[in-house]
Design a protein around this motif. Structure first.
Motif, PDB file in Angstrom:
ATOM      1  N   ASN A  31       0.829  -1.200   0.000  1.00 11.52           N
ATOM      2  CA  ASN A  31       0.000   0.000   0.000  1.00 11.52           C
ATOM      3  C   ASN A  31       0.864   1.251   0.000  1.00 11.52           C
ATOM      4  OD1 ASN A  31      -2.489  -1.166  -0.125  1.00 11.52           O
ATOM      5  ND2 ASN A  31      -2.705  -1.360   2.088  1.00 11.52           N
ATOM      6  N   ARG A  32       0.542   2.187  -0.883  1.00 14.79           N
ATOM      7  CA  ARG A  32       1.379   3.371  -1.022  1.00 14.79           C
ATOM      8  C   ARG A  32       1.041   4.434   0.004  1.00 14.79           C
ATOM      9  NH1 ARG A  32       1.616   4.670  -7.350  1.00 14.79           N
ATOM     10  NH2 ARG A  32       2.007   6.706  -6.456  1.00 14.79           N
ATOM     11  N   ASN A  33      -0.176   4.407   0.525  1.00 17.74           N
ATOM     12  CA  ASN A  33      -0.569   5.402   1.522  1.00 17.74           C
ATOM     13  C   ASN A  33       0.014   5.018   2.890  1.00 17.74           C
ATOM     14  OD1 ASN A  33      -2.269   6.653   3.617  1.00 17.74           O
ATOM     15  ND2 ASN A  33      -3.332   7.491   1.844  1.00 17.74           N
ATOM     16  N   LEU A  34       0.681   5.983   3.534  1.00 14.97           N
ATOM     17  CA  LEU A  34       1.360   5.660   4.799  1.00 14.97           C
ATOM     18  C   LEU A  34       0.389   5.241   5.894  1.00 14.97           C
ATOM     19  CD1 LEU A  34       4.128   8.416   4.980  1.00 14.97           C
ATOM     20  CD2 LEU A  34       4.295   6.090   4.158  1.00 14.97           C
ATOM     21  N   VAL A  35      -0.818   5.865   5.925  1.00 12.67           N
ATOM     22  CA  VAL A  35      -1.790   5.494   6.960  1.00 12.67           C
ATOM     23  C   VAL A  35      -2.171   4.022   6.809  1.00 12.67           C
ATOM     24  CG1 VAL A  35      -4.068   5.972   7.894  1.00 12.67           C
ATOM     25  CG2 VAL A  35      -2.663   7.840   7.088  1.00 12.67           C
ATOM     26  N   LYS A  36      -2.320   3.571   5.564  1.00 12.76           N
ATOM     27  CA  LYS A  36      -2.686   2.171   5.354  1.00 12.76           C
ATOM     28  C   LYS A  36      -1.548   1.229   5.728  1.00 12.76           C
ATOM     29  CE  LYS A  36      -5.560   0.598   2.569  1.00 12.76           C
ATOM     30  NZ  LYS A  36      -6.112   0.057   1.308  1.00 12.76           N
ATOM     31  N   LYS A  37      -0.321   1.697   5.593  1.00 17.94           N
ATOM     32  CA  LYS A  37       0.801   0.882   6.059  1.00 17.94           C
ATOM     33  C   LYS A  37       0.707   0.652   7.570  1.00 17.94           C
ATOM     34  CE  LYS A  37       4.400   2.092   2.741  1.00 17.94           C
ATOM     35  NZ  LYS A  37       4.703   0.854   2.044  1.00 17.94           N
ATOM     36  N   VAL A  38       0.336   1.721   8.308  1.00 17.78           N
ATOM     37  CA  VAL A  38       0.201   1.593   9.763  1.00 17.78           C
ATOM     38  C   VAL A  38      -0.935   0.633  10.111  1.00 17.78           C
ATOM     39  CG1 VAL A  38      -0.307   2.856  11.872  1.00 17.78           C
ATOM     40  CG2 VAL A  38       1.209   3.843  10.190  1.00 17.78           C
ATOM     41  N   ILE A  39      -2.044   0.713   9.362  1.00 16.63           N
ATOM     42  CA  ILE A  39      -3.146  -0.222   9.597  1.00 16.63           C
ATOM     43  C   ILE A  39      -2.652  -1.648   9.365  1.00 16.63           C
ATOM     44  CG2 ILE A  39      -5.451  -0.915   8.887  1.00 16.63           C
ATOM     45  CD1 ILE A  39      -6.027   1.913   8.090  1.00 16.63           C
ATOM     46  N   GLY A  40      -1.844  -1.844   8.313  1.00 18.11           N
ATOM     47  CA  GLY A  40      -1.294  -3.169   8.036  1.00 18.11           C
ATOM     48  C   GLY A  40      -0.462  -3.699   9.180  1.00 18.11           C
ATOM     49  N   MET A  41       0.339  -2.809   9.780  1.00 13.15           N
ATOM     50  CA  MET A  41       1.140  -3.204  10.936  1.00 13.15           C
ATOM     51  C   MET A  41       0.240  -3.688  12.068  1.00 13.15           C
ATOM     52  SD  MET A  41       3.840  -0.812  12.950  1.00 13.15           S
ATOM     53  CE  MET A  41       2.587   0.129  13.793  1.00 13.15           C
ATOM     54  N   ASN A  42      -0.897  -3.009  12.246  1.00 15.27           N
ATOM     55  CA  ASN A  42      -1.815  -3.410  13.314  1.00 15.27           C
ATOM     56  C   ASN A  42      -2.477  -4.747  13.014  1.00 15.27           C
ATOM     57  OD1 ASN A  42      -2.013  -1.426  15.541  1.00 15.27           O
ATOM     58  ND2 ASN A  42      -2.227  -0.036  13.830  1.00 15.27           N
ATOM     59  N   VAL A  43      -2.778  -5.009  11.741  1.00 14.64           N
ATOM     60  CA  VAL A  43      -3.352  -6.314  11.377  1.00 14.64           C
ATOM     61  C   VAL A  43      -2.338  -7.416  11.694  1.00 14.64           C
ATOM     62  CG1 VAL A  43      -4.146  -7.728   9.460  1.00 14.64           C
ATOM     63  CG2 VAL A  43      -4.879  -5.368   9.616  1.00 14.64           C
ATOM     64  N   PHE A  44      -1.079  -7.176  11.367  1.00 13.24           N
ATOM     65  CA  PHE A  44      -0.014  -8.150  11.659  1.00 13.24           C
ATOM     66  C   PHE A  44       0.060  -8.412  13.161  1.00 13.24           C
ATOM     67  CE2 PHE A  44       3.960 -10.187  11.933  1.00 13.24           C
ATOM     68  CZ  PHE A  44       4.312 -10.625  10.670  1.00 13.24           C
ATOM     69  N   GLN A  45       0.031  -7.331  13.952  1.00 11.16           N
ATOM     70  CA  GLN A  45       0.081  -7.469  15.411  1.00 11.16           C
ATOM     71  C   GLN A  45      -1.067  -8.323  15.922  1.00 11.16           C
ATOM     72  OE1 GLN A  45      -0.079  -3.559  17.009  1.00 11.16           O
ATOM     73  NE2 GLN A  45       2.127  -3.348  17.112  1.00 11.16           N
ATOM     74  N   THR A  46      -2.271  -8.043  15.437  1.00 15.18           N
ATOM     75  CA  THR A  46      -3.437  -8.770  15.923  1.00 15.18           C
ATOM     76  C   THR A  46      -3.313 -10.254  15.613  1.00 15.18           C
ATOM     77  OG1 THR A  46      -4.545  -6.831  15.060  1.00 15.18           O
ATOM     78  CG2 THR A  46      -5.897  -8.428  16.175  1.00 15.18           C
ATOM     79  N   ALA A  47      -2.691 -10.577  14.465  1.00 11.11           N
ATOM     80  CA  ALA A  47      -2.481 -11.982  14.129  1.00 11.11           C
ATOM     81  C   ALA A  47      -1.623 -12.652  15.198  1.00 11.11           C
ATOM     82  CB  ALA A  47      -1.812 -12.098  12.763  1.00 11.11           C
ATOM     83  N   ILE A  48      -0.590 -11.941  15.673  1.00 17.00           N
ATOM     84  CA  ILE A  48       0.281 -12.520  16.712  1.00 17.00           C
ATOM     85  C   ILE A  48      -0.487 -12.650  18.024  1.00 17.00           C
ATOM     86  CG2 ILE A  48       2.388 -12.137  18.023  1.00 17.00           C
ATOM     87  CD1 ILE A  48       3.410 -10.699  15.433  1.00 17.00           C
ATOM     88  N   PHE A  49      -1.361 -11.665  18.323  1.00 17.80           N
ATOM     89  CA  PHE A  49      -2.197 -11.772  19.524  1.00 17.80           C
ATOM     90  C   PHE A  49      -3.041 -13.038  19.461  1.00 17.80           C
ATOM     91  CE2 PHE A  49      -2.557  -6.837  19.662  1.00 17.80           C
ATOM     92  CZ  PHE A  49      -1.221  -6.761  19.981  1.00 17.80           C
ATOM     93  N   LEU A  50      -3.608 -13.295  18.279  1.00 20.69           N
ATOM     94  CA  LEU A  50      -4.465 -14.475  18.111  1.00 20.69           C
ATOM     95  C   LEU A  50      -3.669 -15.743  18.399  1.00 20.69           C
ATOM     96  CD1 LEU A  50      -7.166 -15.679  17.293  1.00 20.69           C
ATOM     97  CD2 LEU A  50      -6.460 -15.596  14.924  1.00 20.69           C
ATOM     98  N   PHE A  51      -2.416 -15.772  17.960  1.00 16.86           N
ATOM     99  CA  PHE A  51      -1.566 -16.935  18.212  1.00 16.86           C
ATOM    100  C   PHE A  51      -1.402 -17.168  19.712  1.00 16.86           C
ATOM    101  CE2 PHE A  51       2.641 -18.763  18.960  1.00 16.86           C
ATOM    102  CZ  PHE A  51       2.528 -19.939  18.246  1.00 16.86           C
ATOM    103  N   PHE A  52      -1.069 -16.102  20.452  1.00 17.05           N
ATOM    104  CA  PHE A  52      -0.824 -16.251  21.893  1.00 17.05           C
ATOM    105  C   PHE A  52      -2.088 -16.675  22.632  1.00 17.05           C
ATOM    106  CE2 PHE A  52       3.219 -14.534  21.181  1.00 17.05           C
ATOM    107  CZ  PHE A  52       3.953 -14.586  22.340  1.00 17.05           C
ATOM    108  N   ILE A  53      -3.211 -15.995  22.340  1.00 21.25           N
ATOM    109  CA  ILE A  53      -4.441 -16.287  23.074  1.00 21.25           C
ATOM    110  C   ILE A  53      -4.907 -17.717  22.768  1.00 21.25           C
ATOM    111  CG2 ILE A  53      -6.817 -15.565  23.466  1.00 21.25           C
ATOM    112  CD1 ILE A  53      -4.893 -13.577  24.543  1.00 21.25           C
ATOM    113  N   THR A  54      -4.658 -18.178  21.539  1.00 23.86           N
ATOM    114  CA  THR A  54      -5.043 -19.543  21.195  1.00 23.86           C
ATOM    115  C   THR A  54      -4.220 -20.560  21.987  1.00 23.86           C
ATOM    116  OG1 THR A  54      -5.593 -18.807  18.969  1.00 23.86           O
ATOM    117  CG2 THR A  54      -5.342 -21.156  19.291  1.00 23.86           C
ATOM    118  N   THR A  55      -2.921 -20.274  22.177  1.00 26.12           N
ATOM    119  CA  THR A  55      -2.116 -21.237  22.946  1.00 26.12           C
ATOM    120  C   THR A  55      -2.567 -21.297  24.398  1.00 26.12           C
ATOM    121  OG1 THR A  55      -0.474 -19.558  23.478  1.00 26.12           O
ATOM    122  CG2 THR A  55      -0.051 -20.881  21.535  1.00 26.12           C
TER     123      THR A  55
END
Lengths: 125, 179
Positions: A31-55
């Motif tokens: 994504n070329r828009n910087l705000v959307k890059k930050v949103i992408g970072m948050n999606v990545f983070q949430t994926a890791i949260f899902l991993f931890f909570i599932t374990t």
């Protein structure tokens, strides 16, 4: 039951973790828009949260609210430790996002654009 | 645990919202899709028996985060586009696909979801917290007790990070106070 179906039925959260981190990574790269890059970072983070909570989850487990003494009688509880780590991670993630967005506001004030390619031209790279 | 309709539905909702966030070209639409995604995640934490994380995610992830993003585009720009969705570039998709595949190969070695013999559940740290938290701290909620007592320094570090982030935002925006 085939191996793939078995995988899908017993480890579906981990599949979601992998797919969501892929989505987040794609957003950060493409994504070329910087705000959307930050949103992408948050999606990545949430994926890791899902991993931890599932374990931390256990079949038939109750949330770790201990009535008295815990252990005996209460039945299985989910593990409190990964949940604590993720509580901390959520707050740290928001701090990170706040700083990133403040930098974005400054970049816009200086250069008048949030488009990655345009910024590259303006800064002469 | 076996996959119920509720879990499958919520997971599907979260995945679709994530995908929508990535594919919508318009920033405001993307932010709204991300807020829905966070809300879906908050509901999923409840299913995974993590009420504290669910509350934090709903308040901070769906609430504060959306507010920060909206404030940012209010102060900067919301570019208008002809196209409704992002165009997918194959090179990036290939790189991300490779990453997903490599990560995906680790899934079969992970324990089944909810298995009582999974390392996290079966380990003595978890057993210690469950057995001793109430006697040692008098707090019924083990998550709170671990957060504030056993891992108190960790939480102090977290507060330091939030403080530093606040200072950093003020410095970057060249403000002298929170007014």
């Amino acid at each position: 039951m085939s191996a793939v179906t078995d995988l899908l039925l017993t480890r579906y959260n981990y599949l979601a973790v992998v797919v969501l981190s892929g989505i987040g990574m794609y957003m950060m790269i493409e994504n070329r828009n910087l705000v959307k890059k930050v949103i992408g970072m948050n999606v990545f983070q949430t994926a890791i949260f899902l991993f931890f909570i599932t374990t931390a989850y256990v079949e038939g487990g109750a949330p770790a609210i201990l009535e008295s003494g815990g252990g005996g009688g209460g039945g299985p509880y989910v593990s409190p430790l990964p949940q604590v780590l993720i509580l901390t991670a959520i707050v740290v993630g928001v701090s990170l996002t706040a700083v990133a967005l403040a930098l974005i506001v400054r970049i816009y004030a200086e250069y008048g654009t949030l488009d990655e390619e345009a910024l590259r031209e303006v800064t002469g790279e | 645990m076996s996959l119920t309709f509720l879990e499958a539905g919520l997971l599907g909702f979260v995945l679709v919202c994530g995908l929508t966030t990535a594919l919508l070209k318009d920033v405001l639409s993307s932010i709204i899709a991300f807020a829905a995604y966070s809300l879906g995640m908050a509901m999923f934490w409840v299913i995974l028996r993590a009420p504290d994380v669910a509350l934090t995610e709903a308040a901070v992830g769906a609430g504060v985060m959306s507010l920060l993003l909206l404030l940012t585009i209010a102060r900067t720009v919301r570019p208008s586009h002809e196209a409704f969705t992002e165009s997918i570039r194959l090179r990036t998709a290939g790189v991300v696909g490779a990453f997903v595949l490599v990560l995906g190969t680790t899934i079969p070695s992970l324990p089944a979801i909810g298995s009582p013999s999974a390392p996290v559940i079966d380990y003595r740290v978890t057993e210690y917290y469950i057995a001793n938290t109430y006697a040692q701290t008098g707090v019924k909620n083990a998550v709170t007790a671990v957060l504030a007592a056993y891992r108190g320094f960790d939480t102090l570090g977290e507060a330091t990070v939030v403080f530093a982030a606040g200072i950093a935002v003020l410095v970057v925006l060249r403000k002298e106070g929170f007014v």
